[in-house]
Design an enzyme around this catalytic site. Structure first.
Site, mmCIF file in Angstrom:
data_model
loop_
_atom_site.group_PDB
_atom_site.id
_atom_site.type_symbol
_atom_site.label_atom_id
_atom_site.label_comp_id
_atom_site.label_asym_id
_atom_site.label_seq_id
_atom_site.Cartn_x
_atom_site.Cartn_y
_atom_site.Cartn_z
ATOM 1 N N ILE A 15 -8.198 -4.049 4.453
ATOM 2 C CA ILE A 15 -7.095 -4.741 3.792
ATOM 3 C C ILE A 15 -6.300 -5.597 4.777
ATOM 4 C CG2 ILE A 15 -5.467 -2.818 4.009
ATOM 5 C CD1 ILE A 15 -5.802 -5.487 1.193
ATOM 6 N N GLY A 64 -10.798 0.412 -2.686
ATOM 7 C CA GLY A 64 -9.375 0.650 -2.842
ATOM 8 C C GLY A 64 -8.601 -0.180 -1.830
ATOM 9 N N GLU A 65 -7.435 0.333 -1.408
ATOM 10 C CA GLU A 65 -6.604 -0.357 -0.412
ATOM 11 C C GLU A 65 -6.086 -1.715 -0.900
ATOM 12 O OE1 GLU A 65 -8.643 -0.910 3.309
ATOM 13 O OE2 GLU A 65 -9.292 1.170 3.427
ATOM 14 N N ALA A 66 -6.191 -2.016 -2.182
ATOM 15 C CA ALA A 66 -5.858 -3.340 -2.717
ATOM 16 C C ALA A 66 -6.830 -4.407 -2.264
ATOM 17 C CB ALA A 66 -4.429 -3.749 -2.370
ATOM 18 N N ILE A 92 0.848 -1.191 0.000
ATOM 19 C CA ILE A 92 0.000 0.000 0.000
ATOM 20 C C ILE A 92 0.883 1.240 0.000
ATOM 21 C CG2 ILE A 92 -1.764 1.307 1.263
ATOM 22 C CD1 ILE A 92 -2.858 -1.266 0.284
#
Length: 337
Positions: free
Chosen positions: A104, A304-306, A70
């Protein structure tokens, strides 16, 4: 360590992208043909196994050390009211990552992935892209190299991710400059904006395109003028992963946006990338189509945040486990037909 901190260095890295190991992929395909199932019956799981074999250079690829990386940054364009949250939330969420309390953290743990977080000068936002370039050449180079630093020897998979209030605004600008279209074609709700905030977001991207589009005609200049530190860092991480032959699993709109200017200059940059999912952000489907990528999942995620990449890592792990652990026809004494 590969250098990407100048325009010339970035261009040279994109001109020298390595190819996958054809012999390892062929050996993996030969193994697939001998497994106890009708050929092609595991669909994309079979293709994932071959993809991973080619980039890892081994007929039986592994996912023993996968990393979610991140990158966090702040954006001057946030002052235009383009997000549902204030810029302070970026640092607050970085603290939440460190404390283990974010989505995440849970999703990376569930997928068996390690997690690193790199905060990029959160007390010094980039400049407002609607008025001037986001970063100087030196700042952009530093951000690219922060991404390079996240790619260590021994990784089996990299999942880049981001945190940064207003970064869906700069992502939309990057995509429009690289792939065409106007602001309204690429701007979406992001953090959940509507009404005046959505109008402000479209206006900010339109102003940025008017100011920068003609000069954002190389990958470095596009990232420098229209991106942000965390987007440049993700670009650096993807390029470094390619040179290290580490396969990349992509997250959503913002994490994929840095590939748009790279792909204009080097269309094969996406060859080592698996698109983990298609997010609910409207521009993401258009971006994936523009890059010729078909997502593994579509779960209406928009965090988001992977997060979507981490979920998709479970699919990759399933593909590799089946490829490794299934018996061959000979092993099982089953007729191949």
């Amino acid at each position: 360590m590969i250098r990407l901190d100048t325009p010339a260095a970035l261009d040279a890295a994109l001109r020298a992208l390595p190819a996958p190991d054809a012999s390892a992929r062929a050996a993996a395909a030969a193994r697939q043909a001998e497994l106890t199932k009708p050929r092609g019956s595991l669909g994309r799981l079979e293709e994932i196994a071959l993809f991973m074999a080619g980039w890892q250079g081994r007929a039986i690829p592994k996912l023993e050390r996968g990393r979610v990386a991140i990158f966090a940054g702040n954006h001057g364009v946030a002052a235009r009211g383009v997000s549902a949250f204030p810029p302070e939330v970026t640092a607050q969420m970085v603290a939440n990552f460190a404390a283990g309390g974010a989505a995440i953290n849970a999703l990376a743990a569930a997928a068996g992935l390690e997690l690193t977080v790199t905060a990029l000068e959160l007390d010094r936002p980039t400049d407002d892209i609607a008025e001037t370039a986001a970063m100087s050449e030196a700042e952009c180079g530093e951000a690219l190299m922060a991404g390079v630093a996240a790619v260590e020897p021994g990784l089996d998979l990299l999942v880049p991710g981001e945190m940064g209030i207003a970064n869906s605004t700069v992502a939309a600008a990057l995509c429009a400059a690289a792939l065409g279209g106007d602001a309204a074609d690429w701007v979406g709700p992001g953090s959940g904006v509507s009404g005046a905030a959505a109008t402000a977001k479209i206006d900010a991207v339109a102003r940025a395109l008017t100011r920068h589009r003609a000069r954002a005609n190389t990958p470095f200049e596009a990232l420098r003028r229209l991106g942000g530190r965390e987007l440049a860092a993700m670009a650096g991480a993807v390029i470094a992963a390619r040179h290290a032959r580490v396969p990349v699993l992509l997250d959503g709109f913002i994490a994929t946006a840095p590939l748009a200017p790279l792909a204009v200059a080097a269309p094969t940059i996406t060859d080592h990338c698996l698109p983990g999912h298609r997010s609910a952000e409207p521009g993401h489907a258009r971006l994936l189509a523009g890059l010729g990528l078909a997502p593994l999942l579509a779960l209406d995620l928009r965090l988001g945040e992977a997060s979507g990449g981490a979920v998709a890592a479970a699919v990759v792990r399933a593909a590799l486990t089946a490829h490794e652990r299934m018996a061959t026809f000979a092993d099982a004494g089953v007729s191949a037909g």
